[in-house]
Design an enzyme around this catalytic site. Sequence first.
Site, mmCIF file in Angstrom:
data_model
loop_
_atom_site.group_PDB
_atom_site.id
_atom_site.type_symbol
_atom_site.label_atom_id
_atom_site.label_comp_id
_atom_site.label_asym_id
_atom_site.label_seq_id
_atom_site.Cartn_x
_atom_site.Cartn_y
_atom_site.Cartn_z
ATOM 1 N N HIS A 1 -13.207 -2.472 4.759
ATOM 2 C CA HIS A 1 -11.686 -2.668 5.435
ATOM 3 C C HIS A 1 -11.666 -2.682 6.822
ATOM 4 O O HIS A 1 -12.499 -2.291 7.436
ATOM 5 C CB HIS A 1 -10.804 -1.559 5.003
ATOM 6 N N SER B 1 0.917 -1.141 -0.048
ATOM 7 C CA SER B 1 -0.089 -0.028 0.026
ATOM 8 C C SER B 1 1.031 1.170 -0.040
ATOM 9 O O SER B 1 2.198 1.221 0.093
ATOM 10 C CB SER B 1 -0.756 0.032 1.418
ATOM 11 N N ASN C 1 -8.390 -10.026 -0.968
ATOM 12 C CA ASN C 1 -7.474 -9.160 -0.114
ATOM 13 C C ASN C 1 -7.416 -9.294 1.343
ATOM 14 O O ASN C 1 -8.451 -9.232 2.075
ATOM 15 C CB ASN C 1 -7.833 -7.821 -0.329
ATOM 16 N N ASP D 1 -1.374 -1.656 -3.814
ATOM 17 C CA ASP D 1 -2.960 -1.894 -3.262
ATOM 18 C C ASP D 1 -3.204 -0.491 -3.064
ATOM 19 O O ASP D 1 -2.472 0.487 -2.533
ATOM 20 C CB ASP D 1 -2.605 -2.366 -1.888
HETATM 21 P P1 13P Z 1 -8.792 -6.286 5.346
HETATM 22 O O1 13P Z 1 -8.895 -4.915 6.095
HETATM 23 O O2 13P Z 1 -10.235 -7.083 5.560
HETATM 24 O O3 13P Z 1 -7.650 -7.288 5.476
HETATM 25 O O4 13P Z 1 -8.603 -6.083 3.811
HETATM 26 C C1 13P Z 1 -7.576 -5.438 3.056
HETATM 27 C C2 13P Z 1 -7.648 -5.042 1.814
HETATM 28 O O5 13P Z 1 -8.688 -4.882 1.198
HETATM 29 C C3 13P Z 1 -6.550 -4.547 1.158
HETATM 30 O O6 13P Z 1 -6.820 -3.861 -0.121
HETATM 31 O O1 G3H Z 2 -7.122 -1.585 2.063
HETATM 32 C C1 G3H Z 2 -6.097 -1.102 2.783
HETATM 33 C C2 G3H Z 2 -5.064 -2.010 3.268
HETATM 34 O O2 G3H Z 2 -5.343 -2.608 4.360
HETATM 35 C C3 G3H Z 2 -3.858 -1.286 3.369
HETATM 36 O O3 G3H Z 2 -3.836 -0.485 4.736
HETATM 37 O O4 G3H Z 2 -3.058 1.774 4.050
HETATM 38 O O5 G3H Z 2 -2.764 0.915 6.290
HETATM 39 O O6 G3H Z 2 -1.301 -0.047 4.512
HETATM 40 P P1 G3H Z 2 -2.864 0.591 4.964
HETATM 41 ZN ZN ZN Z 3 -8.502 -2.813 0.018
#
Ligand code: 13P
Ligand code: G3H
Ligand code: ZN
Length: 316
Positions: free
Chosen positions: A179, A48, A253, A81
């Site tokens: 999420h 990410s 994911n 991501d």
């Molecule tokens: P979770 O928060 O359910 O693990 O989802 C992760 C995600 O979609 C990352 O893009």
């Molecule tokens: O969808 C989001 C992912 O879980 C990534 O999370 O942006 O905190 O790294 P982050």
């Molecule tokens: Zn996501």
Amino acid sequence: MIVTTKELFKHAYGKYAVGAYNINNAEQVMGLFRGNMDSKAPFIVQLSKGARSYTDKRMLEAMLRAADEIFPDAIFAVHLDHGDEATCMECIDSGFYSSVMIDASHASFDENIAITKRVADAAHAKGLVVEAELGQLGGVEEHVSVAESDAKLTDPAQAKEFVTRSGCDSLACAIGTSHGAFKFSGSQGLHFDVLQEIQKRLPGFPLVMHGSSSVPQDEVARINAAGGKLAGAKGVDEKQFLPAAKLGVTKINIDTDGRLVWCRVHREELLKHPENFDLRPPGKVFMAEYAKYIASKNAALGSTGQLDGVRASLKK
Ligand code: 13P
Ligand code: G3H
Ligand code: ZN
């Protein structure tokens, strides 16, 4: 070996889903690769924006290059991501990623298409593939926070036009997940009816499910018993992964669950060994526990044991 998500999806479509796991540090990288090798599964490593700036994007990329050498049998995609346009372009130009996600789901339909098309054109010119998002999940992502009331399920009627006009290679659909660790407050669940309608309009096209951590209740209980405060945490039932895969979901994911393993291990280890101030003992336990968790997740996704089949399909 780094491959594109498209190559992984070709083998998985309609049969199983490939796990897409977020990583931030060396212990996660080691546990992730070990878990996938133990279960002989192909996988997707997701970075990410937040992960890329946690230490330094070059650090993460170097760790993945090293992991590719340490685990020469691994077959995986390196995926950005939830990218914005600028980050997607940077990753495309870097020559390291095999896939990017452009998340313009907050924009209007036409604007989402326009942004996604710019990214897809640039990515395809360099041999990368692109995931886009239509509809909006609830919960918090790094650059956008969506209240549950504002979350919008993907409109199946728009899906085909979106894919055709934008040129994306896979589509993240909002079907009721969100999420983070608090996905459902009541009896809400996944909208398989919506997924079915999308697949009907896009047969054979790879779909993606974000927000798919299962937030295991035993994990939450152990965290809380060791001083955590995660009352009401709830996730997606992993028994729903295979039915989703049959409806065209090829990528699932998972990030939050990995964080929960980290939290449980470190809380328990530090409580058990108050005299310890060394990072390595809990780090070692975490790598082993994370590898175990990844292997169990792959079993639920149906990706366990698929590595040789993927290797053979790459030669065709
Ligand atoms: P979770 O928060 O359910 O693990 O989802 C992760 C995600 O979609 C990352 O893009
Ligand atoms: O969808 C989001 C992912 O879980 C990534 O999370 O942006 O905190 O790294 P982050
Ligand atoms: Zn996501």
